[in-house]
Design a protein around this motif. Structure first.
Motif, PDB file in Angstrom:
ATOM      1  N   ILE A 149       0.863  -1.170   0.000  1.00  0.00           N
ATOM      2  CA  ILE A 149       0.000   0.000   0.000  1.00  0.00           C
ATOM      3  C   ILE A 149       0.904   1.225   0.000  1.00  0.00           C
ATOM      4  CG2 ILE A 149      -0.195  -0.050   2.530  1.00  0.00           C
ATOM      5  CD1 ILE A 149      -2.982   1.209   2.235  1.00  0.00           C
ATOM      6  N   GLY A 150       0.529   2.229  -0.755  1.00  0.00           N
ATOM      7  CA  GLY A 150       1.355   3.420  -0.816  1.00  0.00           C
ATOM      8  C   GLY A 150       0.582   4.608  -1.352  1.00  0.00           C
ATOM      9  N   ARG A 151       0.991   5.799  -0.912  1.00  0.00           N
ATOM     10  CA  ARG A 151       0.425   7.041  -1.432  1.00  0.00           C
ATOM     11  C   ARG A 151       1.546   7.834  -2.099  1.00  0.00           C
ATOM     12  NH1 ARG A 151      -1.531  11.967   2.311  1.00  0.00           N
ATOM     13  NH2 ARG A 151       0.696  12.423   2.044  1.00  0.00           N
ATOM     14  N   TYR A 152       1.275   8.345  -3.297  1.00  0.00           N
ATOM     15  CA  TYR A 152       2.291   9.014  -4.101  1.00  0.00           C
ATOM     16  C   TYR A 152       1.751  10.362  -4.575  1.00  0.00           C
ATOM     17  CZ  TYR A 152       3.627   4.079  -4.273  1.00  0.00           C
ATOM     18  OH  TYR A 152       3.940   2.785  -3.938  1.00  0.00           O
ATOM     19  N   SER A 153       2.520  11.408  -4.383  1.00  0.00           N
ATOM     20  CA  SER A 153       2.065  12.724  -4.822  1.00  0.00           C
ATOM     21  C   SER A 153       2.177  12.849  -6.335  1.00  0.00           C
ATOM     22  CB  SER A 153       2.882  13.835  -4.145  1.00  0.00           C
ATOM     23  OG  SER A 153       4.192  13.907  -4.710  1.00  0.00           O
ATOM     24  N   ARG A 154       1.426  13.776  -6.885  1.00  0.00           N
ATOM     25  CA  ARG A 154       1.489  14.017  -8.326  1.00  0.00           C
ATOM     26  C   ARG A 154       2.903  14.417  -8.739  1.00  0.00           C
ATOM     27  NH1 ARG A 154      -2.208  17.544  -8.604  1.00  0.00           N
ATOM     28  NH2 ARG A 154      -0.971  19.452  -8.625  1.00  0.00           N
ATOM     29  N   ASN A 155       3.566  15.249  -7.923  1.00  0.00           N
ATOM     30  CA  ASN A 155       4.940  15.659  -8.240  1.00  0.00           C
ATOM     31  C   ASN A 155       5.895  14.471  -8.234  1.00  0.00           C
ATOM     32  OD1 ASN A 155       4.507  18.404  -8.657  1.00  0.00           O
ATOM     33  ND2 ASN A 155       4.754  18.913  -6.497  1.00  0.00           N
ATOM     34  N   PHE A 156       5.659  13.512  -7.323  1.00  0.00           N
ATOM     35  CA  PHE A 156       6.522  12.332  -7.281  1.00  0.00           C
ATOM     36  C   PHE A 156       6.354  11.491  -8.542  1.00  0.00           C
ATOM     37  CE2 PHE A 156       7.456   7.905  -6.205  1.00  0.00           C
ATOM     38  CZ  PHE A 156       8.724   8.022  -5.648  1.00  0.00           C
ATOM     39  N   VAL A 157       5.121  11.279  -8.976  1.00  0.00           N
ATOM     40  CA  VAL A 157       4.872  10.502 -10.189  1.00  0.00           C
ATOM     41  C   VAL A 157       5.471  11.203 -11.403  1.00  0.00           C
ATOM     42  CG1 VAL A 157       3.074   9.589 -11.713  1.00  0.00           C
ATOM     43  CG2 VAL A 157       2.813   9.408  -9.232  1.00  0.00           C
ATOM     44  N   GLN A 158       5.365  12.519 -11.456  1.00  0.00           N
ATOM     45  CA  GLN A 158       5.950  13.266 -12.567  1.00  0.00           C
ATOM     46  C   GLN A 158       7.471  13.142 -12.570  1.00  0.00           C
ATOM     47  OE1 GLN A 158       4.312  17.173 -11.836  1.00  0.00           O
ATOM     48  NE2 GLN A 158       2.463  16.766 -13.040  1.00  0.00           N
ATOM     49  N   MET A 159       8.084  13.180 -11.374  1.00  0.00           N
ATOM     50  CA  MET A 159       9.533  13.018 -11.286  1.00  0.00           C
ATOM     51  C   MET A 159       9.954  11.624 -11.728  1.00  0.00           C
ATOM     52  SD  MET A 159      11.961  11.387  -9.216  1.00  0.00           S
ATOM     53  CE  MET A 159      11.236  11.218  -7.583  1.00  0.00           C
ATOM     54  N   VAL A 196       8.481  22.643  -9.875  1.00  0.00           N
ATOM     55  CA  VAL A 196       9.199  23.801 -10.419  1.00  0.00           C
ATOM     56  C   VAL A 196      10.011  24.494  -9.340  1.00  0.00           C
ATOM     57  CG1 VAL A 196       7.578  24.165 -12.310  1.00  0.00           C
ATOM     58  CG2 VAL A 196       7.130  25.223 -10.091  1.00  0.00           C
ATOM     59  N   GLU A 197       9.555  24.349  -8.071  1.00  0.00           N
ATOM     60  CA  GLU A 197      10.284  24.997  -6.972  1.00  0.00           C
ATOM     61  C   GLU A 197      11.465  24.159  -6.504  1.00  0.00           C
ATOM     62  OE1 GLU A 197       6.908  22.626  -5.072  1.00  0.00           O
ATOM     63  OE2 GLU A 197       7.323  23.695  -6.932  1.00  0.00           O
ATOM     64  N   GLN A 198      11.607  22.944  -7.068  1.00  0.00           N
ATOM     65  CA  GLN A 198      12.734  22.067  -6.742  1.00  0.00           C
ATOM     66  C   GLN A 198      12.877  21.839  -5.239  1.00  0.00           C
ATOM     67  OE1 GLN A 198      15.235  20.456  -9.160  1.00  0.00           O
ATOM     68  NE2 GLN A 198      13.133  20.633  -9.887  1.00  0.00           N
ATOM     69  N   ARG A 199      11.767  21.494  -4.599  1.00  0.00           N
ATOM     70  CA  ARG A 199      11.789  21.226  -3.165  1.00  0.00           C
ATOM     71  C   ARG A 199      12.180  19.777  -2.910  1.00  0.00           C
ATOM     72  NH1 ARG A 199       7.618  18.130  -1.904  1.00  0.00           N
ATOM     73  NH2 ARG A 199       5.744  18.126  -3.214  1.00  0.00           N
ATOM     74  N   GLN A 200      12.642  19.517  -1.685  1.00  0.00           N
ATOM     75  CA  GLN A 200      13.047  18.177  -1.304  1.00  0.00           C
ATOM     76  C   GLN A 200      11.841  17.240  -1.248  1.00  0.00           C
ATOM     77  OE1 GLN A 200      16.272  16.958  -0.678  1.00  0.00           O
ATOM     78  NE2 GLN A 200      15.127  15.033  -0.788  1.00  0.00           N
TER      79      GLN A 200
END
Length: 302
Positions: free
Chosen positions: A150-160, A189-193
């Motif tokens: 089971i896992g939750r993934y942010s949209r930014n993570f999937v895009q990366m 775009v903000e290149q956050r960790q």
């Protein structure tokens, strides 16, 4: 399968959208994955056939977005991936999603362990991944593994992942590849960790601190069950259905505070209970649905 009566009731109230895909379709969208299979030493040496799918299965998370770009779902903040044998003993999965919403994390998995603190004997996928060179520049204290049932993934993570791995054909065993990607790359775009969190408490990682952590494990299939794989009740690879049912009823009674269970493969007792709660009363049309057992249960209203 659920009894016909229960299934017919559910069909009246739910429209299920199923996104079907194949490996051929996935590899046509990310054609370099085929070259990744051929060039990955770890993939070629993987001893368990079905575990070879763990090297590219995670790329399917991007397939819906790329296939249905114009749908509202393509812009969801988070994507969840849940294996069928994961059960929640605290009520509906909707409650779990709300509970997890308290944490702002790009990658949320059950429990993280570093290579430095991993037990003995050594997990073979550490060495396989090192031979492929994917850990280059990352110390053992920053190499993580976790079950991905089971896992939750942010949209930014999937895009990366789409940009850094899947389009380039870079594959890896997902139980360590997904955490590694979060450690190595920044997002948006903000290149956050990239932020990691876990469902169960782990050292150095923010967690939901869910109860019953010992009920979420990897349980290898034994030879007894392999001789008759249709008889899930004989398998030590699955938690007993009645044991989960008792925990689920207790979790719901305790205001929805329950744990995640894995694997729960045998569901007969849940189906039997659901069927027992479906009452057909002449002239009654109002039906209230409960979702306490990972499925809707019909209950006749007066």
């Amino acid at each position: 399968p659920a009894p016909n009566r229960t299934a017919s009731v559910l069909r009246q109230f739910f429209v299920l959208r199923v996104f079907q895909w194949t490996k051929r379709q996935l590899f046509s969208v990310f054609p370099r994955l085929l070259a990744g299979e051929r060039s990955s030493w770890a993939y070629q040496q993987e001893p368990v056939f079905y575990e070879k799918t763990y090297y590219w299965m995670h790329a399917s998370m991007a397939l819906w977005n790329l296939t249905h770009r114009e749908t509202p779902d393509a812009y969801a903040a988070y994507w969840w991936r849940i294996e069928p044998d994961v059960m929640y003993a605290g009520g509906s999965f909707a409650h779990l999603l709300q509970f997890a919403g308290a944490l702002d994390a790009d990658l949320m998995l059950p429990r993280f362990t570093t290579q430095l603190l991993d037990g003995r004997p050594p997990w073979p996928h550490w060495e396989l991944a090192e031979r492929d060179g994917i850990f280059k520049g990352v110390s053992p204290s920053r190499r993580f593994k976790s079950l991905v049932s089971i896992g939750r993934y942010s949209r930014n993570f999937v895009q990366m992942m789409t940009r850094r791995y899947w389009r380039l054909g870079i594959i890896g065993y997902e139980e360590l590849m997904l955490p590694l990607a979060c450690v190595k790359y920044r997002l948006g775009v903000e290149q956050r960790q990239c932020k990691m969190a876990s469902f169960f408490r782990g050292k150095g990682i923010t967690s939901l601190n869910m109860p019953a952590a010992d009920r979420f494990t990897y349980r290898p299939i034994d030879s007894t069950w392999m001789s008759n794989p249709t008889d899930l009740r004989r398998s030590n690879a699955s938690w007993p259905c009645k044991e989960f049912l008792q925990a689920s009823l207790a979790g719901v009674a305790n205001q929805g505070l329950g744990g995640l269970w894995h694997p729960v493969k045998e569901r007969h007792c849940l189906v039997d209970r659901s069927e027992g709660l479906v009452h057909a009363q002449q002239g009654t049309k109002a039906i209230k649905f409960k979702s306490s057992l990972d499925s809707a249960v019909g209950e006749t209203l007066e």
